[in-house]
Design a protein around this motif. Sequence first.
Motif, PDB file in Angstrom:
ATOM      1  N   THR A 162     -15.790-114.977  14.495  1.00  0.00           N
ATOM      2  CA  THR A 162     -14.772-114.379  13.628  1.00  0.00           C
ATOM      3  C   THR A 162     -14.969-112.885  13.403  1.00  0.00           C
ATOM      4  N   GLY A 163     -15.989-112.307  14.036  1.00  0.00           N
ATOM      5  CA  GLY A 163     -16.121-110.853  14.011  1.00  0.00           C
ATOM      6  C   GLY A 163     -16.571-110.289  12.670  1.00  0.00           C
ATOM      7  N   ALA A 164     -16.506-108.973  12.597  1.00  0.00           N
ATOM      8  CA  ALA A 164     -16.869-108.272  11.359  1.00  0.00           C
ATOM      9  C   ALA A 164     -15.680-107.419  10.984  1.00  0.00           C
ATOM     10  N   GLY A 165     -14.671-108.054  10.385  1.00  0.00           N
ATOM     11  CA  GLY A 165     -13.394-107.367  10.212  1.00  0.00           C
ATOM     12  C   GLY A 165     -13.131-106.798   8.837  1.00  0.00           C
ATOM     13  N   LEU A 166     -14.093-106.891   7.923  1.00  0.00           N
ATOM     14  CA  LEU A 166     -13.823-106.466   6.545  1.00  0.00           C
ATOM     15  C   LEU A 166     -14.160-104.989   6.378  1.00  0.00           C
ATOM     16  N   PRO A 167     -13.161-104.150   6.075  1.00  0.00           N
ATOM     17  CA  PRO A 167     -13.437-102.713   6.016  1.00  0.00           C
ATOM     18  C   PRO A 167     -14.196-102.317   4.747  1.00  0.00           C
ATOM     19  N   ARG A 168     -15.109-101.387   4.919  1.00  0.00           N
ATOM     20  CA  ARG A 168     -15.810-100.820   3.765  1.00  0.00           C
ATOM     21  C   ARG A 168     -15.041 -99.617   3.240  1.00  0.00           C
TER      22      ARG A 168
END
Lengths: 482, 288
Positions: A235-241
Amino acid sequence: MPVKRIDKTPMRQRDAGVRAHDFLEVNEGYDLSRAMFEAERCLRCQDAVCVDGCPVRIPIPEFIHAIAAGDMAEAASILRGANPLPAICGRVCPQETQCEELCHMNNRFSAAAIGHLERFVADWERDQPANDGARKPWRDEKIAVIGSGPAGLVCAGQLVDMGYPVTVYEALHAPGGVLRYGIPEFRLPNAILDWEIDVLRQRGVEIVTNVIVGKTIALDDLLNDMGFAAAFIGTGAGLPRFLGIPGENLNGVFSANEFLTRINLMRAYDFPVADTPMKVGKRVAVIGAGNTAMDTVRSSMRMGAEKGLIVYRRSETEMTARIEEYHHAIEEGVEFHWLTNPIEVLGNDEGWVTGLKCQVMELGEPDESGRARPVPVAGSEFVIEVDNVVLSIGTTPNPLLLQSTPGLETDRWGCLVADQEFGRTTRPRIYAGGDVVTGAATVILAAGAGKSAAQSIHRDLSAANEAGAGQMTIKATAPPSA
Amino acid sequence: MARILSKRALTSVTKLFVVEAPLIAAAARPGQFVIVRVREDGERIPLTIADYDADRGEITIVVQEVGVTTRLLGALDEGDDILDMVGPLGSAPEIEPGGHVVGVGGGFGAAALLCLMRDLTERGAPTTAIIGARDKGLLILTDELRAVCSHLELCTDDGSAGFKGLVTERLQQLIDGDGEGDGPGRPDRVLAIGPMPMMRAVADTTHDAGIETLVSMDPLMIDGTGMCGGCRITVGDEVKFACVDGPFFDAHQVDFDEAVRRNRMYADMENQAAERQALECQASAGAA
Ligand SMILES: Cc1cc2nc3c(=O)[nH]c(=O)nc-3n(C[C@H](O)[C@H](O)[C@H](O)COP(=O)(O)OP(=O)(O)OC[C@H]3O[C@@H](n4cnc5c(N)ncnc54)[C@H](O)[C@@H]3O)c2cc1C
Ligand code: SF4
Ligand code: FES
């Protein structure tokens, strides 16, 4: 026999002045004669150290030798045996820190253009007539793959080839993950991604879009009610900081994910033919200096910005973008503000961005990442006038699925815990790989993780079958001769 | 792809669709939403799930035609497919059982109250729905709402049905104790769904009375999974992503100024798109 040429054979590129205003691919690739010429530069070393630099250990001298011999079909088959996404990796791998960094030619000349050659062979292959259609899966155990980025796509491809029925679930309306919504067409044309996905479908992979596992359906329901024997999480690393500085919610401030998604997935550059709008002003500041930041700043100019700026609190040395993208960005007129730390976004009465307040940094002692820690210079504040600010300061894994699935362990960065070699998570029958495990990394690492997880799924299911074979009818383990 | 099973015009610009969506219907909770896309190159827009039936595998959505995508959607008919539909997104509101819950719905917000109020009523709470519109003809789903609430309060600007005035004026009366006896009584909790100015007015009304209030925020969204951050809103001193942390937030903590401003970010471009759509319609009508 191999002709030693000092420099890498250059690949043709479109003129910076023209390409900076459209989304067509920058690089034009080799033609056959250039590819064969470049292939001759490879020394065919006994100790092929380049292979050690490649995360999926492509037999590099072998495929390059096949090119030199003019046997493209052979080159393609060697390549694909090791890397299921050669057309994509040839374009986006950071070769300068992988295979090409170790190349012996680097000692005196410049490395063999492994990436360019990989791309050439894959593009040649795409022009060939399609071969055999789908074989029916010959095994019973259905596998669910969650997420259709490179990790999920490669895992699915490997599993159908081993005879498993595979269903890929994707949250968005189109498959591809970051390859679809993140990396712009001027680096990776959608047509290439579409082709790879079509091939997977022909090979029998079923892709179901618009399903968010953990929301639309629970992972445990897939395993318990829908009869999947195992699942792979990609599912990736899609959460923006975000930075958390004042003014971050002003109109005209975006995460790089939003900026790129509007353009790539939603095709905002074609507004109003496409329905999704995008507002890009005259001057766009992008905060960060990774691949995402380069893609964003170059996209902003293609969307009509007169000036694209990179604002980065460290220096050029610590920049993480692929070197080629950095060079292309310079050629296209991007302005770089190194050692510049944004501290506030300024806006007008209507709430639109007008500027970015920054402070000058200097490099101090190394921090936990091993890179020199930037420290602020007292009283150095100044304002850069801009119309947009885009944050490209990293992403973390999306917790939606991880939090809704009991028993999955995550580490303190929110990454899913899975062993790197086999992709096994803390729960049986659930495997994982790619950015969701490593945090934001690279396409080839995600692809490699998908491949090894597929192998361990096969190994574990086979072992379970053997253990249970006493009572059960014997399952076919080889493809039925068609 | 989601098949439209039936369509009903609630007003000339408000359409109700029952849509085949078995996975969404099975997972849905009151107050959640879906994101739809109606054509290739179309935008993604969020729509509240007005109702759902897990057994039949159906969900109900109500669409008010206000922009390019909602108009395209409103033009679809029974048997047509909605190109993309994903959900259920967000979470149901956390409402402690006990106490009188008043749901306030403005415009199409009335539809969103349907399954929320039913759920609360079934859990034993006394419930009141206050819905409002300009005139009687624009009030929607009154019979359906009456069936799922203890009380239904209608408000119209012109007094053609129920109370003459705004939903917030009626709400103020309930708070002030008007309607005791056989009236619904003072609210213990308020839930507001509808246009931003209405939700904000509700927040102002309940603020001084100290009544716990939730609003259902609908910022611009793309993915609905927490990936873009375009839906961020400020609640108290925290930044939240409405699609995953919401859509329900404490009405007295929401920064409405910011939310209204962010929702209007593309207003001029949306007008441009709407004009283009109108021209296309004229052109195709001319050709037919
Ligand atoms: C702009 C940009 C440029 C980049 N450039 C490069 C480059 O030049 N070279 C390079 O090597 N790497 C690059 N990267 C990094 C690279 O793209 C990623 O490392 C890689 O895509 C990770 O692959 P993945 O399969 O793990 O995840 P992703 O590609 O992130 O795919 C995950 C997919 O899973 C879906 N998903 C998430 N949650 C769920 C759920 N619950 N249910 C169903 N589906 C779900 C998502 O929608 C997404 O489609 C770049 C990244 C970005 C953002
Ligand atoms: S996959 Fe990447 S690292 Fe491996 S050979 Fe190709 S370009 Fe080099
Ligand atoms: S809609 Fe993209 S993060 Fe909420």
